[in-house]
Design an enzyme around this catalytic site. Structure first.
Site, PDB file in Angstrom:
ATOM      1  N   SER A 154       7.210   9.507   2.954  1.00 26.90           N
ATOM      2  CA  SER A 154       7.953   8.370   3.574  1.00 26.90           C
ATOM      3  C   SER A 154       9.343   8.096   2.557  1.00 26.90           C
ATOM      4  O   SER A 154       9.146   8.192   1.515  1.00 26.90           O
ATOM      5  CB  SER A 154       7.331   7.113   3.854  1.00 26.90           C
ATOM      6  N   TYR A 164       2.272   0.351   0.495  1.00 28.98           N
ATOM      7  CA  TYR A 164       2.554   1.463   1.320  1.00 28.98           C
ATOM      8  C   TYR A 164       3.355   2.688   0.607  1.00 28.98           C
ATOM      9  O   TYR A 164       2.745   3.817   0.350  1.00 28.98           O
ATOM     10  CB  TYR A 164       3.020   1.142   2.577  1.00 28.98           C
TER      11      TYR A 164
END
Length: 261
Positions: A154, A164
């Protein structure tokens, strides 16, 4: 041999895409459909078995070949069963797309306040899951003379600001490790780092008009958001014979958000 467009075809290849049967307009669904359109037989794997079967039925209805299977990527036995299902249905495994991840259903507390249970759960799915799936699929890839592993990281890992992003940056490390360890066996491993994607999950986290979207409009070189289908071209390059000499790389598909020299 001169290059030709057939080098992007995936005829007679078998692909597994994890996390491909969840929220409707998803990156996983786009990946599964794109691989099928390129000629691959696709195993649509998801914790949501009904969703996985829905996407597989969509592929089959359009003339492709697919099955939907339930898979908890954080469970080793489940990943082995997923690999067995691919072999039983299509004869083996050539491509693994580690797309499954916790993103919406994850803690966004900071490192001081996040519970250790939430921390470990995030790593169990986003990092351990990719490792377990790779370990389940590599024996079949090896027996078939090689394979492709694509991990979904990401733009949020550059730099990470919470668990995350930390899991996604760790996934980059796993990507380079797998690339180095299995490259001589014809197994490549690369990562795709999407920017902000207008998937159903992405819109839940960052609705249009939210401060984050407004921030992206000011810093991204082109458009600040993309559609799930705009990631598929990069995936097909990394999966196909055209991308055979690419391994250990993270490719940012984000409109020019994260730029690296």
């Amino acid at each position: 041999m001169a290059f030709n467009l057939d080098q992007f075809r995936l005829n007679n290849k078998v692909a597994i895409v994890t996390g491909a049967g969840g929220r409707g307009n998803s990156i996983g669904r786009a990946y599964a459909m794109g691989l099928a359109n390129a000629g691959a037989s696709v195993v649509v794997a998801d914790l949501n078995e009904d969703g996985a079967k829905d996407v597989a039925n969509e592929i089959n209805a359009s003339g492709g070949k697919a099955i939907g299977v339930a898979a908890d990527v954080a469970n080793e036995a489940a990943t082995l069963a997923m690999a067995d299902a691919a072999t039983e249905a299509f004869g083996g495994i050539d491509i693994l797309v580690n797309n499954a991840a916790l993103m919406v259903d994850i803690s966004y507390d900071n490192c001081e306040t996040i519970s250790m249970d939430a921390w470990h759960k995030a790593f169990a799915v986003n990092l351990d899951g990719a490792l377990l799936c790779a370990r389940a699929c590599i024996p079949s890839m090896r027996s078939r003379g090689g394979g492709r592993i694509i991990n979904q990281t990401s733009g949020g890992a550059y730099p990470p600001s919470g668990v995350y992003g930390i899991t996604k940056l760790a996934l980059v490390g796993l990507t380079t490790s797998l690339a180095k360890q299995f490259g001589k066996e014809g197994i490549t491993c690369n990562a795709i780092a999407p920017g902000n994607v207008k998937s159903d999950a992405g819109k839940m986290l960052a609705p249009e008009g939210s401060p984050f979207i407004e921030f992206l409009k000011g810093v991204v070189a082109t458009k600040p958001q993309g559609e799930p289908d705009e990631l598929v071209g990069t995936l097909l390059l990394l999966c196909s014979p055209a991308g055979e000499w690419i391994t250990g790389q993270t490719i940012h598909v984000d409109g020019g958000w994260i730029m690296r020299a």
